[in-house]
Design a protein around this motif. Structure first.
Motif, short mmCIF file in Angstrom:
data_model
loop_
_atom_site.label_atom_id
_atom_site.label_comp_id
_atom_site.label_asym_id
_atom_site.label_seq_id
_atom_site.Cartn_x
_atom_site.Cartn_y
_atom_site.Cartn_z
N VAL A 280 0.82 -1.22 0.00
CA VAL A 280 0.00 0.00 0.00
C VAL A 280 0.85 1.26 0.00
CG1 VAL A 280 -1.79 1.28 1.24
CG2 VAL A 280 -1.82 -1.22 1.25
N ILE A 281 1.91 1.27 0.82
CA ILE A 281 2.70 2.48 1.02
C ILE A 281 3.88 2.52 0.06
CG2 ILE A 281 4.08 3.81 2.68
CD1 ILE A 281 1.10 3.73 3.32
N VAL A 282 4.06 3.67 -0.57
CA VAL A 282 5.21 3.91 -1.45
C VAL A 282 6.18 4.83 -0.71
CG1 VAL A 282 6.00 4.89 -3.63
CG2 VAL A 282 3.83 3.63 -3.53
N GLY A 283 7.45 4.41 -0.63
CA GLY A 283 8.44 5.24 0.07
C GLY A 283 8.25 5.18 1.57
N GLN A 284 8.59 6.29 2.25
CA GLN A 284 8.50 6.42 3.71
C GLN A 284 9.26 5.29 4.42
OE1 GLN A 284 7.67 9.14 4.48
NE2 GLN A 284 5.86 9.93 3.45
N GLU A 285 10.41 4.89 3.84
CA GLU A 285 11.18 3.80 4.43
C GLU A 285 11.65 4.14 5.84
OE1 GLU A 285 11.78 4.97 1.41
OE2 GLU A 285 11.47 3.31 0.01
N SER A 286 12.05 5.39 6.05
CA SER A 286 12.56 5.79 7.37
C SER A 286 11.48 5.66 8.44
CB SER A 286 13.09 7.23 7.32
OG SER A 286 13.54 7.64 8.59
N MET A 287 10.26 6.13 8.13
CA MET A 287 9.16 6.02 9.09
C MET A 287 8.87 4.56 9.42
SD MET A 287 5.22 7.46 9.00
CE MET A 287 4.92 6.99 7.30
N ILE A 288 8.84 3.71 8.40
CA ILE A 288 8.54 2.29 8.61
C ILE A 288 9.64 1.63 9.44
CG2 ILE A 288 8.25 0.07 7.45
CD1 ILE A 288 7.04 1.71 5.07
#
Length: 343
Positions: free
Chosen positions: A47-55
């Motif tokens: 579902v989510i694209v990017g935001q690797e740091s938050m994950i």
């Protein structure tokens, strides 16, 4: 004779090499933990694209058994990412929307008179779950925010003189909007200190923005989270949290953590430095990052990676420097660059 000496040297070198390999061989089995975390990331990536740091930071907080405050403008997937993470774990989930009229009893629960038993019965509120998502935590007044103090720190609440212990695992993920200030109430420093991390979420880049638009265009599902599966049980998560506690931290790295924290107290650009709770948070978080990388020992890079999210909400920039546009992250970066990295 020379051949014999060369052979002896080769044998000694081989023995030393084997010793080095044994020395660096993982003493704690991290294979299952890493495999499970990769599954979690894969489910969220549906579902989510990017935001690797938050994950990454959300997963690290999960392994550390710590709470998270996510700050970002509306529409950058703060809430849905937290929901997706909760969906990948087989635990109870509650979402609480904070509003100005929300009362502490709306969160914790209240005693209701039972006609059947002719006595008061405690009806548990939505806080009695394992994964709590609090949307717009700064929308409610201090009285409601304070209701979370005991439950976040001690993982229990006391109502009518009776103590109720929260189920483990227990994680609070709260979101807030840094732009809108009308009708909001600033979180007190004591409340902020209860959060292991404060994650700042920015905008996606051009490629990620295109991917988001494409995914929305090609999707035929009404509910985007429909295809996300549970991949970790509550028992597995508890075992992973216990495993993280066993991660090895050398003495010189503990000293490195202490130097970082003490430097925040002595920094001329900071009005308020970090407390000893920040030292413990940095230690715990660096262990989680080490485990996520498949190591059973902490490196200086793990500590540096955790430092920003652990410290940015625990320090206060002096008013003069804040007016000049200096941020907590920039000061933390200067502190990290000014301390010699132990090797």
């Amino acid at each position: 004779m020379d051949n014999l000496e060369n052979q002896n040297v080769e044998n000694k070198s081989s023995i030393n090499l084997n010793k080095q390999e044994d020395q660096f061989q993982s003493r704690i089995d991290m294979i299952e933990l890493r495999a499970s975390l990769e599954k979690v990331k894969a489910e969220i990536a549906k579902v989510i694209v990017g935001q690797e740091s938050m994950i990454e930071h959300l997963i690290a907080a999960l392994l550390s058994n710590g709470h998270v405050l996510i700050e970002g403008v509306p529409g950058v997937a703060k809430t849905i990412t937290a929901k997706l993470l909760a969906k990948t774990i087989d635990v109870g989930f509650s979402r609480i929307q904070f509003t100005p009229d929300l009362m502490p009893s709306d969160i914790l629960g209240t005693s209701v008179f039972s006609v059947k038993n002719s006595e008061f019965e405690f009806k548990k509120g939505p806080i009695f779950s394992s994964f709590i998502l609090i949307d717009e935590i700064n929308r409610s007044p201090a009285k409601t925010q304070a209701a979370l103090f005991e439950v976040m720190e001690e993982r229990q609440i006391t109502m009518d003189g009776i103590r109720y212990i929260m189920d483990e695992p227990f994680l609070v993920v709260a979101t807030q909007n840094p732009i809108e200030h009308e009708g909001t109430y600033r979180l007190p420093e004591a409340q902020l200190d209860r959060f292991l991390f404060k994650i700042n979420v920015g905008y996606p880049n051009l490629e990620q923005e295109i991917a988001i638009i494409r995914n929305q265009h090609e999707s035929r599902k009404e509910d985007k989270t429909e295809g996300v599966n549970r991949v970790i049980t509550a028992e597995q998560l508890k075992s992973y949290q216990n495993l993280v506690k066993e991660i090895i931290v050398e003495t010189h790295l503990m000293e490195y953590i202490a130097k970082i924290i003490v430097n925040t107290r002595e920094n001329q650009f900071l009005y308020l430095g970090a407390s000893p709770r920040a030292s413990l948070a940095l230690l715990t978080a660096s262990k989680a990052f080490a485990a996520m990388r498949g190591r059973d020992f902490v490196t200086p890079e793990d500590i540096k990676e955790a430092s920003y999210a652990v410290l940015r909400h625990r320090v206060i920039v002096s008013p003069e420097r804040e007016m000049e546009g200096l941020t907590a992250d920039e000061i933390i970066r200067q502190i990290l660059e000014g301390i010699e990295i132990p090797r």
